[in-house]
Every structure is written in structure tokens, then in C-alpha cells.
Design a protein around this motif. Structure first.
Motif, PDB file in Angstrom:
ATOM      1  N   SER A 146       0.727  -1.212  -0.095  1.00 25.29           N
ATOM      2  CA  SER A 146      -0.093   0.112   0.034  1.00 25.29           C
ATOM      3  C   SER A 146       0.745   1.192   0.088  1.00 25.29           C
ATOM      4  N   SER A 147       0.380   2.188  -1.089  1.00 20.62           N
ATOM      5  CA  SER A 147       1.355   3.321  -0.865  1.00 20.62           C
ATOM      6  C   SER A 147       1.276   4.260   0.306  1.00 20.62           C
ATOM      7  N   SER A 148       0.070   4.323   0.800  1.00 18.10           N
ATOM      8  CA  SER A 148      -0.093   5.030   2.147  1.00 18.10           C
ATOM      9  C   SER A 148       0.759   4.525   3.366  1.00 18.10           C
ATOM     10  N   VAL A 149       0.807   2.893   3.303  1.00 18.73           N
ATOM     11  CA  VAL A 149       1.587   2.382   4.386  1.00 18.73           C
ATOM     12  C   VAL A 149       3.175   2.898   4.242  1.00 18.73           C
ATOM     13  N   ARG A 150       3.683   2.513   3.076  1.00 16.74           N
ATOM     14  CA  ARG A 150       4.798   2.721   3.026  1.00 16.74           C
ATOM     15  C   ARG A 150       5.225   4.410   3.092  1.00 16.74           C
ATOM     16  N   LEU A 151       4.447   5.144   2.885  1.00 12.00           N
ATOM     17  CA  LEU A 151       4.538   6.655   2.991  1.00 12.00           C
ATOM     18  C   LEU A 151       4.798   6.922   4.585  1.00 12.00           C
ATOM     19  N   PHE A 152       3.880   6.113   5.332  1.00 13.96           N
ATOM     20  CA  PHE A 152       4.226   6.572   6.811  1.00 13.96           C
ATOM     21  C   PHE A 152       5.446   5.751   7.290  1.00 13.96           C
TER      22      PHE A 152
END
Length: 263
Positions: A146-152
């Protein structure tokens, strides 16, 4: 039939409610109070109020003026309210910009917050297209892909990231290990951090394309994540990738400015 009232709280519950009553005695009109004043307001003995205030002072929930012996609310209370305030402030700040992001791109835009182990969708504006990618508010993501997970994750200490993975809180699939950046997680997350951008190009599901970037508060800390999601086939057919990336970055910058970030 006679109406029966609920039994009065006893023990720890009563102590907790009494403590809250003491804190609620402070108002904008009366921000500074003495023990006797609070005792009169809440109907508790002065010795009880005094003990409570001493405990609250040690925790930072009230401050005592050493000269007058009177009390005011302390900054420690902000720590209790911070998660709620952050949620409300970020959602309020983000919504009009999410609406604009969806208008510009034609795709679904959303806001996620980090709850310690997952990215949680707290706001979303759906794409007007019949075929679209969307998620219910409250949806949680804990997959590496997930892009949001890796961003965080890119904002965290690497030891903590490894701990989340090893404990199973972050799910890493065999496909992730092959082409999702996890073959070299340190290097990948460093790149995400430098770019302030994470892309999911068919990594969660073949037909999903997502772009996430961070929004920051007045302290420069990550306050949330803006994501725009679309069917991968439409992104490829209409060559939308560059538009989605530039638009989500512009949106994050605008929301960050509303939250006081000066970068």
C-alpha cells in the motif's frame, strides 16, 4: 410505576468522575481558581480537592502558582486532546482540497492517518466514474504494498519498521519481496522519504494505481497522508500518471499550508 434512577457511581468510577468535575470547574470566565473555590463549585471537601489537584499538577494537567497557591489548567491536557484535535483539524483542512483533487483528476482522493500499526482512511471523495477505486471511511491498511503504508513507514526509525514487520503488524507478501521494494527496504523507504511520494502501481491488486504523499503540520511533522487512487487500466490508457503525481503533491502542499507548515 415509579421511575428508578440509575445508581450513583462508586469506587474508582466515582473518583474518576470527581476528578473530571474538578477539571471542568475551570472555564474561560474563571481560568484561575483556588482550592476553596473549586470545592464550592464541585461539592467536594477541600482536602479531597487539594489531593486531586496535587496529582493533576504532577501529571501536568494543572499548574499551581507558587505565589498565590491558585491553579490553572496545564498544557498536559493538550496531550490528551491531541489525537482528537489532529483528526478533526486535518480532516477539516483537507476536505476542500480533496474535493478539488478529485475534480482535477477525476479519480478518488482520500486522507489517511496512522494509528500506530495501520493507515486508516478518515476522509474520502469518490471519483465520479462508474469504474473507480474507493474505500469506506475507517478502512485500515497494513500491507507493505500500500502506498499510504510505505509513506508512513518512510518517516519511522528503521528498527521500528523491522519490528512492525517481524511482529506481523505490517504484511509483506512474496510478491512484495520480488518487486515491491522490500528486497531492499532501507533503500526503498529512503527513496520514498526523499521523494515524499509512494506509488502503488498494481502492487496491491493488478488493477489498482495509487499515489500517496505526506501532509505536515506547523512543526513539520507528518500529520497524515493524501492518496489518489484509480483503475490502473485508465491511468495507462489516458496517461494519467504524471497528472496524478503532480496533483497529489499540490494538494498535500496546500493542506500542509493550512496546518501551518511553512516548507
Amino acid at each position: 410505576m415509579t421511575e428508578r434512577s440509575a445508581p450513583a457511581p462508586q469506587g474508582a468510577a466515582a473518583s474518576l468522575l470527581n476528578g473530571l468535575n474538578v477539571l471542568e470547574a475551570f472555564t474561560p470566565a474563571h481560568p484561575v481558581l483556588g482550592v476553596t473555590e473549586i470545592s464550592d463549585r464541585v461539592g467536594l471537601h477541600k482536602s479531597t480537592v487539594s489531593r486531586m489537584l496535587q496529582g493533576f499538577a504532577e501529571a501536568g494537567y494543572v499548574q499551581r502558582d507558587e505565589t498565590t497557591g491558585r491553579y490553572r489548567l496545564g498544557l498536559g491536557l493538550l496531550g490528551l486532546a491531541a489525537p482528537l484535535l489532529a483528526d478533526l483539524d486535518v480532516r477539516r483542512a483537507a476536505l476542500p482540497h480533496l474535493e478539488h483533487l478529485t475534480e482535477v483528476t477525476g479519480e478518488t482522493s482520500g486522507l489517511s492517518l496512522w494509528n500506530g500499526t495501520e493507515a486508516v482512511v478518515v476522509e474520502q471523495v469518490d471519483s465520479p466514474h462508474q469504474v473507480k477505486h474507493s474505500a469506506h471511511i475507517g478502512t485500515r491498511y497494513n500491507r507493505w504494498a500500500s502506498s499510504s503504508v510505505r509513506l508512513f513507514l518512510s518517516s519511522m526509525d528503521l528498527d521500528h519498521v523491522h519490528s512492525l514487520v517481524e511482529s506481523g503488524h505490517i504484511i509483506v507478501s512474496e510478491q512484495d519481496r520480488q518487486d515491491g521494494g522490500f528486497d531492499s527496504p532501507e533503500e526503498h523507504l529512503r527513496q520514498v522519504q526523499n521523494d515524499e511520494l509512494a506509488i502503488n502501481d498494481g502492487q496491491t491488486t493488478y488493477e489498482e494505481f495509487g499515489v500517496s504523499t505526506a501532509i505536515r503540520d506547523y512543526r513539520g511533522r507528518i500529520a497524515g497522508c493524501i492518496t489518489v487512487s484509480a483503475p490502473r487500466s485508465r491511468v495507462q490508457h489516458l496517461k494519467l500518471k504524471d497528472l496524478l503525481i503532480s496533483s497529489v503533491r499540490d494538494t498535500a502542499k496546500a493542506v500542509s499550508a493550512r496546518l501551518g507548515d511553512e516548507a
